[in-house]
Design a protein around this motif. Sequence first.
Motif, PDB file in Angstrom:
ATOM      1  N   LEU A 170       0.818  -1.206   0.000  1.00 28.72           N
ATOM      2  CA  LEU A 170       0.000   0.000   0.000  1.00 28.72           C
ATOM      3  C   LEU A 170       0.856   1.261   0.000  1.00 28.72           C
ATOM      4  O   LEU A 170       0.503   2.257  -0.655  1.00 28.72           O
ATOM      5  CB  LEU A 170      -0.961  -0.003   1.190  1.00 28.72           C
ATOM      6  CG  LEU A 170      -2.052  -1.063   1.128  1.00 28.72           C
ATOM      7  CD1 LEU A 170      -2.888  -1.031   2.401  1.00 28.72           C
ATOM      8  CD2 LEU A 170      -2.936  -0.872  -0.096  1.00 28.72           C
ATOM      9  N   LEU A 171       1.978   1.243   0.700  1.00 25.20           N
ATOM     10  CA  LEU A 171       2.878   2.402   0.664  1.00 25.20           C
ATOM     11  C   LEU A 171       3.481   2.593  -0.732  1.00 25.20           C
ATOM     12  O   LEU A 171       3.646   3.732  -1.190  1.00 25.20           O
ATOM     13  CB  LEU A 171       3.975   2.255   1.709  1.00 25.20           C
ATOM     14  CG  LEU A 171       3.545   2.458   3.158  1.00 25.20           C
ATOM     15  CD1 LEU A 171       4.696   2.166   4.112  1.00 25.20           C
ATOM     16  CD2 LEU A 171       3.015   3.871   3.370  1.00 25.20           C
ATOM     17  N   MET A 172       3.798   1.500  -1.404  1.00 30.71           N
ATOM     18  CA  MET A 172       4.310   1.607  -2.777  1.00 30.71           C
ATOM     19  C   MET A 172       3.230   2.158  -3.708  1.00 30.71           C
ATOM     20  O   MET A 172       3.516   3.000  -4.566  1.00 30.71           O
ATOM     21  CB  MET A 172       4.814   0.249  -3.269  1.00 30.71           C
ATOM     22  CG  MET A 172       6.126  -0.146  -2.662  1.00 30.71           C
ATOM     23  SD  MET A 172       6.818  -1.743  -3.172  1.00 30.71           S
ATOM     24  CE  MET A 172       6.120  -2.085  -4.732  1.00 30.71           C
ATOM     25  N   ILE A 173       2.002   1.712  -3.549  1.00 36.54           N
ATOM     26  CA  ILE A 173       0.905   2.208  -4.382  1.00 36.54           C
ATOM     27  C   ILE A 173       0.673   3.683  -4.107  1.00 36.54           C
ATOM     28  O   ILE A 173       0.460   4.480  -5.033  1.00 36.54           O
ATOM     29  CB  ILE A 173      -0.372   1.378  -4.140  1.00 36.54           C
ATOM     30  CG1 ILE A 173      -0.176  -0.022  -4.719  1.00 36.54           C
ATOM     31  CG2 ILE A 173      -1.597   2.047  -4.731  1.00 36.54           C
ATOM     32  CD1 ILE A 173      -1.278  -0.994  -4.372  1.00 36.54           C
ATOM     33  N   PHE A 195      -6.715   3.365  -1.022  1.00 43.12           N
ATOM     34  CA  PHE A 195      -7.866   2.792  -0.325  1.00 43.12           C
ATOM     35  C   PHE A 195      -8.500   1.685  -1.161  1.00 43.12           C
ATOM     36  O   PHE A 195      -8.845   0.619  -0.640  1.00 43.12           O
ATOM     37  CB  PHE A 195      -8.895   3.876  -0.008  1.00 43.12           C
ATOM     38  CG  PHE A 195     -10.115   3.362   0.686  1.00 43.12           C
ATOM     39  CD1 PHE A 195     -10.075   3.042   2.031  1.00 43.12           C
ATOM     40  CD2 PHE A 195     -11.290   3.179  -0.005  1.00 43.12           C
ATOM     41  CE1 PHE A 195     -11.192   2.546   2.682  1.00 43.12           C
ATOM     42  CE2 PHE A 195     -12.416   2.688   0.630  1.00 43.12           C
ATOM     43  CZ  PHE A 195     -12.365   2.369   1.979  1.00 43.12           C
ATOM     44  N   LEU A 196      -8.652   1.912  -2.465  1.00 42.99           N
ATOM     45  CA  LEU A 196      -9.211   0.888  -3.352  1.00 42.99           C
ATOM     46  C   LEU A 196      -8.321  -0.359  -3.368  1.00 42.99           C
ATOM     47  O   LEU A 196      -8.822  -1.489  -3.323  1.00 42.99           O
ATOM     48  CB  LEU A 196      -9.377   1.445  -4.764  1.00 42.99           C
ATOM     49  CG  LEU A 196      -9.990   0.517  -5.789  1.00 42.99           C
ATOM     50  CD1 LEU A 196     -11.441   0.236  -5.432  1.00 42.99           C
ATOM     51  CD2 LEU A 196      -9.892   1.125  -7.170  1.00 42.99           C
ATOM     52  N   ALA A 197      -7.019  -0.168  -3.400  1.00 42.80           N
ATOM     53  CA  ALA A 197      -6.095  -1.310  -3.375  1.00 42.80           C
ATOM     54  C   ALA A 197      -6.190  -2.052  -2.048  1.00 42.80           C
ATOM     55  O   ALA A 197      -6.119  -3.285  -2.008  1.00 42.80           O
ATOM     56  CB  ALA A 197      -4.663  -0.834  -3.611  1.00 42.80           C
ATOM     57  N   ALA A 198      -6.380  -1.325  -0.940  1.00 40.36           N
ATOM     58  CA  ALA A 198      -6.515  -1.974   0.367  1.00 40.36           C
ATOM     59  C   ALA A 198      -7.779  -2.827   0.412  1.00 40.36           C
ATOM     60  O   ALA A 198      -7.760  -3.942   0.950  1.00 40.36           O
ATOM     61  CB  ALA A 198      -6.546  -0.923   1.480  1.00 40.36           C
ATOM     62  N   VAL A 199      -8.867  -2.334  -0.173  1.00 43.26           N
ATOM     63  CA  VAL A 199     -10.109  -3.107  -0.205  1.00 43.26           C
ATOM     64  C   VAL A 199      -9.912  -4.374  -1.037  1.00 43.26           C
ATOM     65  O   VAL A 199     -10.331  -5.464  -0.641  1.00 43.26           O
ATOM     66  CB  VAL A 199     -11.274  -2.246  -0.740  1.00 43.26           C
ATOM     67  CG1 VAL A 199     -12.492  -3.094  -1.041  1.00 43.26           C
ATOM     68  CG2 VAL A 199     -11.614  -1.153   0.252  1.00 43.26           C
ATOM     69  N   VAL A 200      -9.261  -4.247  -2.182  1.00 44.97           N
ATOM     70  CA  VAL A 200      -9.013  -5.411  -3.036  1.00 44.97           C
ATOM     71  C   VAL A 200      -8.128  -6.427  -2.318  1.00 44.97           C
ATOM     72  O   VAL A 200      -8.390  -7.638  -2.373  1.00 44.97           O
ATOM     73  CB  VAL A 200      -8.395  -4.969  -4.379  1.00 44.97           C
ATOM     74  CG1 VAL A 200      -7.871  -6.157  -5.172  1.00 44.97           C
ATOM     75  CG2 VAL A 200      -9.404  -4.183  -5.194  1.00 44.97           C
TER      76      VAL A 200
END
Length: 120
Positions: free
Chosen positions: A36-39, A58-63
Motif C-alpha cells: 500500500l505504501l508503494m501504491i 484505499f481501493l487497493a486496500a479493499v481489493v
Amino acid sequence: MTGRGMGEIADDRTWSRRSVGQMYFPQFLVGMVATLLMILGWTYTSTGSIWMAIGWTFLAAVVLQVGYFVAVLWLVHGESRVIDESKADTNSVPAEMPGPFERDGIVHALISLLFPRLLP
C-alpha cells in the motif's frame, strides 16, 4: 533442506518453526502495508494529487482485504473437505476423548483441592 512437502514442520534451525505453506497473518500484514505504501507513492508521483493517491490506495486496500478473505475461506473449505474425506474412511466410531477435567493433571488436582465433591 530438500524433500519438504506442504504442511511439514521444519526440523533444522534455519527454517522457522511454523508449518510450511500456511498463511501467517503478521507476515501478510507487513507485506500489505509495504504494498500500500508503494501504491501510495507511485500514484502520487504519477498524478501529483495526494487525494487521488489516497483514493487509489484505499481501493487497493479493499481489493487486498477481499483477496485475503477469499483465500482464508478457500483454505477453510479445503480443510473441511479433507476432514470430511477422513471421516468417510473410518468406521464412524467416535473417538474416546477424556473429559474436560481429565486432560490436564494440574487442573484436575486444583479442582479436586478446591471442590472435592465436584469430581468423582
